[in-house]
Scaffold this motif. Structure first.
Motif, short mmCIF file in Angstrom:
data_model
loop_
_atom_site.label_atom_id
_atom_site.label_comp_id
_atom_site.label_asym_id
_atom_site.label_seq_id
_atom_site.Cartn_x
_atom_site.Cartn_y
_atom_site.Cartn_z
N GLU A 146 -9.81 2.35 3.78
CA GLU A 146 -10.23 3.73 3.52
C GLU A 146 -11.29 4.15 4.54
O GLU A 146 -12.25 3.40 4.81
CB GLU A 146 -10.79 3.87 2.11
N MET A 205 0.87 -1.17 0.00
CA MET A 205 0.00 0.00 0.00
C MET A 205 0.91 1.23 0.00
O MET A 205 2.00 1.22 0.59
CB MET A 205 -0.92 0.02 1.23
N TYR A 206 0.46 2.31 -0.65
CA TYR A 206 1.28 3.51 -0.79
C TYR A 206 0.52 4.72 -0.27
O TYR A 206 -0.64 4.94 -0.60
CB TYR A 206 1.66 3.74 -2.25
N PHE A 207 1.21 5.53 0.54
CA PHE A 207 0.59 6.70 1.16
C PHE A 207 1.54 7.89 1.03
O PHE A 207 2.75 7.74 1.02
CB PHE A 207 0.30 6.43 2.63
N THR A 232 5.62 3.28 1.85
CA THR A 232 5.13 1.96 1.45
C THR A 232 4.85 1.13 2.69
O THR A 232 5.72 1.05 3.58
CB THR A 232 6.14 1.24 0.56
N TRP A 233 3.68 0.53 2.74
CA TRP A 233 3.33 -0.38 3.83
C TRP A 233 3.23 -1.78 3.26
O TRP A 233 2.50 -2.02 2.29
CB TRP A 233 2.00 0.02 4.47
N LYS A 277 1.89 -5.22 3.86
CA LYS A 277 0.87 -5.82 4.73
C LYS A 277 1.32 -7.15 5.32
O LYS A 277 1.09 -7.41 6.50
CB LYS A 277 -0.44 -6.00 3.94
N PHE A 311 -5.95 0.56 8.08
CA PHE A 311 -5.44 0.84 6.74
C PHE A 311 -6.54 0.86 5.70
O PHE A 311 -6.28 1.21 4.54
CB PHE A 311 -4.38 -0.21 6.38
N SER A 349 -6.75 7.53 0.13
CA SER A 349 -5.47 7.66 0.84
C SER A 349 -4.43 6.70 0.29
O SER A 349 -3.26 7.05 0.17
CB SER A 349 -5.69 7.40 2.33
N ASN A 350 -4.84 5.48 -0.03
CA ASN A 350 -3.93 4.50 -0.59
C ASN A 350 -3.74 4.81 -2.07
O ASN A 350 -4.70 4.78 -2.86
CB ASN A 350 -4.50 3.09 -0.40
#
Length: 798
Positions: A617, A149-151, A194-195, A197, A615, A160-161
């Motif tokens: 939305e 996931m990108y923030f 970057t997350w 998961k 995480f 947001s992602n």
């Protein structure tokens, strides 16, 4: 297609490793911190932009000429291990392991979780960099994993992602934009988190460029390359920073530190700021401006400042920066003083473009202060309803001229702040040239640099004019590092329920990108006037943002003001009073932002990364780590479903009801009270004084949401006069509140530190009225105790 260059180590100078491939391509790797490694890849071997204006590790500023890219001051430069084989190089710190394939310089990044190394990022195995293969642009391709996931990336529209989307960083003025779809927008922040998961770990990438650039986060597919994401910049160098986690909070805090200490703006900048274009555009502008003060007095609306729109500079409807229209404002000094007499500071609009018929255009042209075309003439651009030329802030003479005009046109009239607006520097031709501090180059290569230098110059003028006091500035546009100078906002939004919802996500993306002293135009700037319900819900959200301003340019010529709808004016007045009650908490968050680099606002996953639901939305927002705001973003709702993050328990601020985390609850959402939760074990500094317009007062108290069982609470809160310069490492005032909870009692101690003293009337502590345990104060203090409608009030007397 040429083969991949094969790299060899040619120099190792302390924490800089230099590699060369095929005699032309050079890469520098810098080990800056245990969790911070930098890669600078130079296909031709030469740095195109030898200076940076973004990198200021823990510093207040950089020189106006920029910081040398090879300057490593401010970093700890830790010990590291280096190894090489016939196939690869390996750089290892306690937090990061970087493995580099010699053939093509493909990088693989690992971070440590306990004793285990986890791969978190890898360059795309096919053509990850541009070794002069395609064009003169800068490219970086990374492998994309399904669990990522990108923030971040600043104030981007939409969810947001950022996964599956593409974004263009090219500062423009998209008035009336869609907060769900419009791209590009106002700011240039080439940084994202970057997350992962599956591994539950995070890392960040920051590309130090001021060029227009694109981030494709998986929207593009190409069968020959597998799944990937990439960054491409039109100009400049590939100079990027890898920031290890393990949590998003760690990444954001490091990036904020890397790009400079956030400005500690005056406390009054957290108050309500009125604004509308209609007042200063009117032929009787000063009379209309006085109507605002009368409206605040009549409805008892607390107010600290007013954003003075550019109509004060107009001639025949066009804007001429630094020019006072004396028909509208015959005596600017008296006008400014009249506002100050009511406790309201003016923040005047200034623009970096002089229209071609500006009264001072010839003067500026003769002095060579403009960005120039190929023939050396002022490069003409479209600006408002005319053409004009931008000031060249990379020319020291122009920089100093701007500071002098800020001083003699504004500060000398009693004004203490500036609103730096329309500063996107929309230059669409490749031909205009800038001075470049003596190294002439094309303006298109670094347009946001002028934005940074404009606000830096304005700030320097203000600091010189009022030494000893903290400057206050607003800027609509900006780039990485802008937090060192200004408060900002999300620009000229469109009035709609959709905007309210997605502005929340825009603000949180900006906060994750190091910039959290921010807000939105409450009620919407462009489009129709908001209906009463939308306006009220927007105010309910806005009172929790660092910047709280109601600003508009409605299609029907109406004005968004606190009293625009009589039926809800009492609600709006009370919400603004709630805002002023919470200012000590916001001010302490501003201090923590300044000293600890912690965002003032953040998404729930920032503080609860171990809860996967955070995480997803959502429309929730944490204010600091203690307050959870659940704004209503749909019409007709009188309740709000909210998920409470796992890992904490929560109190309803209004009712005192207690909820365990990890569940959804439905909270009442009447028009007079926004859904609001406070984390168990929290202490909030409040202003409990009765306040009225032009009669602001301060009485420190604390709302306490104690541990339900046994537990200790110990917190400190910043306190000063609200405007004097403060050394982050020096002596200042603080309140220390300590509470030890047992099953039967709460032991309380309130300790003033530094310049703070407990008043003779004591300090009030507000507990949820359901709290029934005995409260005992420290030895030598007296406690009084009373149950009110909402709170149990405990007063600690000296």
């Amino acid at each position: 297609m040429s083969r991949n260059p094969f790299f060899s180590l040619i120099a190792r100078e302390n924490n800089r490793l230099t590699f060369m491939g095929d005699a032309t391509h050079v890469v520098h790797v810098f080990v800056l911190e245990e969790g911070l490694i930098r890669v600078m890849l130079l296909p031709g071997g030469e740095v195109r932009f030898p200076k940076t204006w973004a990198i200021a590790p823990g510093l207040d500023d950089v020189p106006r000429e920029g910081r040398d890219r090879m300057d490593l001051s401010g970093f700890t430069l830790p010990a590291y291990l280096f190894a090489e084989t016939a196939e690869e190089f390996v750089v290892t710190t306690p937090a990061v392991r970087l493995t580099i394939r010699r053939d093509g310089f493909f990088c693989r990044w690992e971070t440590r979780a306990g004793n285990e190394w986890t791969t978190v990022a890898s360059d795309r195995a096919t053509q990850s960099y541009n070794f002069s293969w395609w064009d003169d642009k800068v490219y970086h391709y990374l492998k994309r994993e399904a669990d990522e996931m990108y923030f971040g990336l600043g104030e981007r529209a939409g969810d947001s992602n950022r996964m599956g989307q593409s974004y263009r960083l090219c500062n423009v003025d998209p008035m009336g934009y869609s907060a769900r779809t419009t791209d590009p927008l106002y700011k240039h922040i080439p940084f994202y988190v970057t997350w992962k998961k599956s591994a539950r770990t995070a890392f960040g990438l920051f590309y130090d460029t001021l060029s227009d650039c694109t981030f494709n986060m998986g929207k593009e597919l190409d069968n020959y390359h597998g799944h990937y994401r990439y960054f491409v910049a039109d100009h400049g160098d590939l100079d990027y920073y890898f920031i290890a986690g393990p949590a998003p909070a760690d990444v954001t805090r490091c990036f904020t530190w890397l790009t400079g200490r956030p400005a500690f703006t005056p406390k009054w900048g957290l108050g309500y700021s009125g604004s509308t274009m209609s007042y200063t555009d009117a032929p009787n502008a000063q009379e209309r401006m006085n109507e605002f003060l009368e409206g605040c007095r009549k409805h008892d609306i607390l107010c600290d400042s007013f954003h003075l729109s550019s109509g004060y500079t107009s001639i025949d409807g066009k804007r001429y920066v630094f020019n006072w229209n004396r028909d509208k404002f015959p005596d600017p000094k008296a006008f400014v003083q009249h506002y100050l007499d009511h406790g309201v500071k003016l923040c005047p609009n200034i623009k970096p473009c002089l229209l071609r018929d500006h009264p001072r255009f010839a003067e500026a042209e003769a002095a060579g202060l403009f960005i120039k075309d190929a023939e050396g003439r002022p490069a003409q651009v479209q600006f408002w309803d005319e053409t004009g030329a931008y000031i060249d802030f990379t020319n020291p003479r122009a920089y100093d001229w701007w500071k002098a005009r800020v001083t003699d046109a504004l500060l000398d009239y009693g004004i203490s702040s500036t609103w730096n607006d329309n500063n996107e520097f929309e230059i669409w031709s490749d031909e205009p040239l800038v001075d470049g501090f003596g190294r002439q180059r094309r303006a298109c290569e670094a347009k946001p640099l002028h934005t940074l230098l404009m606000i830096k110059a304005s700030r320097e003028a203000q600091a010189a004019h009022a030494p000893g006091k903290r400057p206050f500035l607003i800027s609509r546009s900006g780039a990485a590092g802008m937090q060192r100078y200004v408060q900002t906002w999300s620009g000229d939004n469109y009035t709609s329920w959709e905007t309210l919802r997605y502005n929340i996500r825009m603000g949180l993306g900006l906060a994750l990108s190091g910039i959290s002293n921010t807000g939105h135009d409450i009620g919407g700037f462009a489009g129709p006037a908001p209906e009463p319900e939308l306006f009220l819900r927007w105010v309910q959200h806005g009172v929790f943002l660092p910047r709280f301003s109601i600003h508009s340019w409605n299609d029907d010529s109406t004005v968004n003001e606190p009293w625009m709808y009589p039926e809800i004016t009492p609600y709006v007045r009370d919400l603004i009073r709630l805002r002023y009650r919470l200012i000590p908490y916001l001010y302490d968050l501003l201090w923590r932002y300044h000293t600890r680099f912690e965002p003032m606002m953040r998404p729930t996953f920032h503080d609860f990364p171990n809860d996967p639901r955070c995480f997803e939305e959502n429309d929730d927002m944490l204010v600091g780590g203690k307050v959870l705001v659940a704004s209503v973003v749909e019409p007709g709702r009188r309740d709000r479903r909210v998920y409470l993050p796992q890992g904490a328990s929560w109190y309803d601020y209004w009712s005192g009801d207690y909820f365990a985390g990890g569940q959804e609850v439905v909270l009442p959402a009447p028009w007079d009270r926004p859904p609001l939760l406070v984390r168990e074990g929290s202490i909030l500094p409040l202003n409990l004084a009765e306040q009225h317009f032009a009669e602001l007062a301060d009485e420190r108290g604390f709302a306490v949401f104690p541990c339900r069982g046994e537990g200790a609470m110990d917190d400190r809160f910043f306190e000063d006069d609200g405007e004097s310069l403060v050394d982050p490492n020096g002596t200042h005032g603080e309140w220390r509140v300590t509470i030890n909870a047992t099953a039967s009692e709460l032991q309380v101690q309130v300790a003033p530190l530094g310049t703070v003293a407990i008043p003779a009337t004591g300090v009030k502590l507000l507990f949820p009225r359901q709290e029934s345990r005995v409260v005992r104060a420290a030895a030598g203090c007296i406690v009084t105790d009373a149950i009110g409608d909402q709170w149990r009030e405990v007063t600690v007397l000296p």
